[in-house]
Design an enzyme around this catalytic site. Structure first.
Site, PDB file in Angstrom:
ATOM      1  N   GLU A 121       0.854  -1.077  -0.003  1.00  0.00           N
ATOM      2  CA  GLU A 121      -0.087   0.009   0.044  1.00  0.00           C
ATOM      3  C   GLU A 121       0.928   1.175  -0.114  1.00  0.00           C
ATOM      4  O   GLU A 121       1.364   1.628   1.017  1.00  0.00           O
ATOM      5  CB  GLU A 121      -0.922   0.059   1.053  1.00  0.00           C
ATOM      6  N   CYS A 147      -2.333   8.847   2.797  1.00  0.00           N
ATOM      7  CA  CYS A 147      -2.173   8.132   1.609  1.00  0.00           C
ATOM      8  C   CYS A 147      -3.363   8.382   0.517  1.00  0.00           C
ATOM      9  O   CYS A 147      -3.231   8.255  -0.668  1.00  0.00           O
ATOM     10  CB  CYS A 147      -1.995   6.713   1.662  1.00  0.00           C
TER      11      CYS A 147
END
Length: 515
Positions: free
Chosen positions: A260, A294
């Site tokens: 990720e 993110c």
């Protein structure tokens, strides 16, 4: 602050390795809060000997844990969720002090941990296999799932506790043991979490080494985990550069990864959009966590007809945002994680200007008594063009690029025209635009939202992205399968030995085999 630390079992100098017991023979590091520049505590990091001790104990814990029935494993995770509920206030404050998040977001992150524990408890009774129709008479073809082994978790500073839980809670109910290397920028939150997990394991009479910890130098320790054959799965959260390094090493030994990595997330605003909703979503997505998510909104792609109104609404919000101590009521944006993060944002703004971009608001370092010792900056709102080189990179901070489009296909092309593919959003009341955005012709991201922002994903959905974001998935949906090994079984209960595909193969004469 001292009360919070004491309630979480933290002291002036803390051990940075846990293998069922606490130890640490490496360098001594100090955690300085980005809020005010004050020390939160010191940590004795893990040495090479500590690393080996942690891995060996985790292997031993796994050998026993994998034989424990899934629902019994789920009970330990249920108790972990309850323990986190009890410490939600303290842990949320520590996250705010250490990472700079406002308190609502710090406590919200702990709530994510609680939620994923609840999810994992249910999953512990639903580790389903399959029964498949066999082409051979009196045969059963089936598929089942077994515990995988040790799961390495490398997490980033921006979600110092939640990302561990997304992995650890599911890994635990799947029968795995977890080896956690948190960011050395947020070590105390990790120690506090493992202390909670340790207590729960001892109370449920489980080997606490199913949840181990290694705090130390990021690149060297992370690469050591990536190269370790004893870790069949490594889940890594962080920059794309880090992801490439880890992935090449893990895949070089044919291990598995869940990645990720970077997000360069865009939000499209169409002519039919609810502009007030869109502006609110953009504001939270770009300013929340000081732009250090993110899933933070990095790019806004507005139709030419609505661009002036969106700009006006955002300028009002940006100029009135309250910046300061994240623990104070009313603060909407706290500090960045450290001075280097501030410099990175300022450098990106300078590059934007060099390419012809225009800063509409913010982008200034905050000094003065109120911000003394902290890492504060005003959120930056800027006009940009899709072909700017700086647009291709994720600036991990409160820097938002505004750009316009005329045709919807142009908007999709701008949206997809970056290397990252994590989260995406469109605000529209046009059904055709909405459907196209989530179709194969639309967003190329792992997350695509309609009339909801890029940030704030729920734990029930699988989380992750495509392209340079890494392609992995964690948290909800069927992500549990990543933490197990799949096994296909053929069971023959007939007296014959037919081959698949009807193959006839000559061999021993009937009756010639011996016992």
């Amino acid at each position: 602050m001292q009360t919070v630390l004491r309630n979480l079992g933290l002291v002036a100098e803390n051990s940075g390795a846990f293998s069922g017991e606490w130890h640490g023979g490496g360098a001594l590091i100090e955690k300085i809060s980005p809020v005010d520049g004050k020390s939160l505590g010191k940590i004795r990091t893990a040495s090479a000997d500590d690393y080996e001790k942690v891995i060996a104990r985790a292997q031993k814990a796994f050998a026993q844990w994998r034989t424990t029935p899934g629902p019994v494993r789920g009970e330990t995770v249920r108790q972990l969720g309850n323990a986190l509920r009890e410490q939600k206030s303290n842990l949320g404050k520590l996250v705010s002090l250490e990472a700079g998040k406002i308190l609502a977001e710090g406590e919200g992150e702990v709530q994510e941990m609680i939620d994923i524990c609840d999810f994992a408890v249910g999953q512990s009774r639903m580790l389903y296999g399959l029964t498949i129709q066999s082409e051979r008479a009196e045969h059963r073809l089936m598929e089942q799932w077994h515990p995988l082994g040790l799961v390495g978790v490398i997490s980033a500073f921006n979600f110092p506790v939640a990302v561990w839980s997304w992995n650890a809670a599911l890994a635990a109910v799947c029968g795995d043991a977890t080896v956690w290397k948190p960011s050395e920028k947020t070590p105390l939150s990790a120690i506090a979490v493992i202390k909670i997990a340790e207590r729960v394991c001892r109370e449920t009479r489980v080997d606490p080494a199913i949840f181990t910890l290694l705090i130390g130098d990021g690149p060297s320790l992370g690469q050591r985990m990536a190269a370790d054959f004893r870790l069949p799965l490594v889940s890594a959260t962080g920059s794309t550069r880090m992801g490439f390094d880890v992935a090449q090493t893990v895949h070089g030994r044919l291990g598995r990864t869940i990645m990720e990595l970077g997000g360069n997330n865009a939000l499209i605003v169409t002519p039919t959009a609810d502009l007030a909703m869109a502006a609110s979503a953009i504001f939270f997505g770009a300013v929340g966590t000081a732009g250090q998510r993110c899933t933070s909104t990095r790019r806004v792609i507005m139709h030419e007809s609505v661009a002036p109104k969106i700009e006006e609404a955002l300028l009002r919000s940006y100029r009135s945002v309250r910046i300061g101590n994240p623990l104070e009521k009313g603060t909407l944006m706290g500090p960045l994680i450290d001075p280097a993060a501030v410099e990175h944002v300022l450098e990106s703004i300078a590059k934007l200007k060099e390419e012809g971009g225009e800063v509409l608001s913010g982008g200034e370092r905050l000094d003065g008594e109120k911000y003394s010792g902290g890492c504060y900056i005003t959120p930056c709102l800027a006009r940009a063009q899709p072909d700017f080189e700086i647009i291709q990179h994720e600036t991990f901070g409160p820097l938002l690029y505004l750009m316009t489009y005329g045709d919807f296909d142009e908007a999709i092309a701008i949206h997809n025209g970056v290397a990252q593919g994590l989260s995406s959003s469109i605000f529209t009341n046009d059904m055709r635009e909405a459907e196209k955005f989530v179709s194969p012709l639309g967003s190329d991201c792992g997350i695509a939202n309609i009339n909801a922002g890029t940030s704030g994903a729920e734990i029930g959905g699988a989380f992750g992205g495509e392209k340079n974001t890494g392609g992995g998935r964690e948290s909800g949906s069927d992500s549990w399968k990543s933490y197990m090994r799949r096994q296909t079984n053929t069971i023959n209960y007939s007296p014959e030995l037919p081959l698949a595909q009807g193959i006839q193969f000559g061999g021993l004469d009937e009756g010639s085999a011996t016992a």
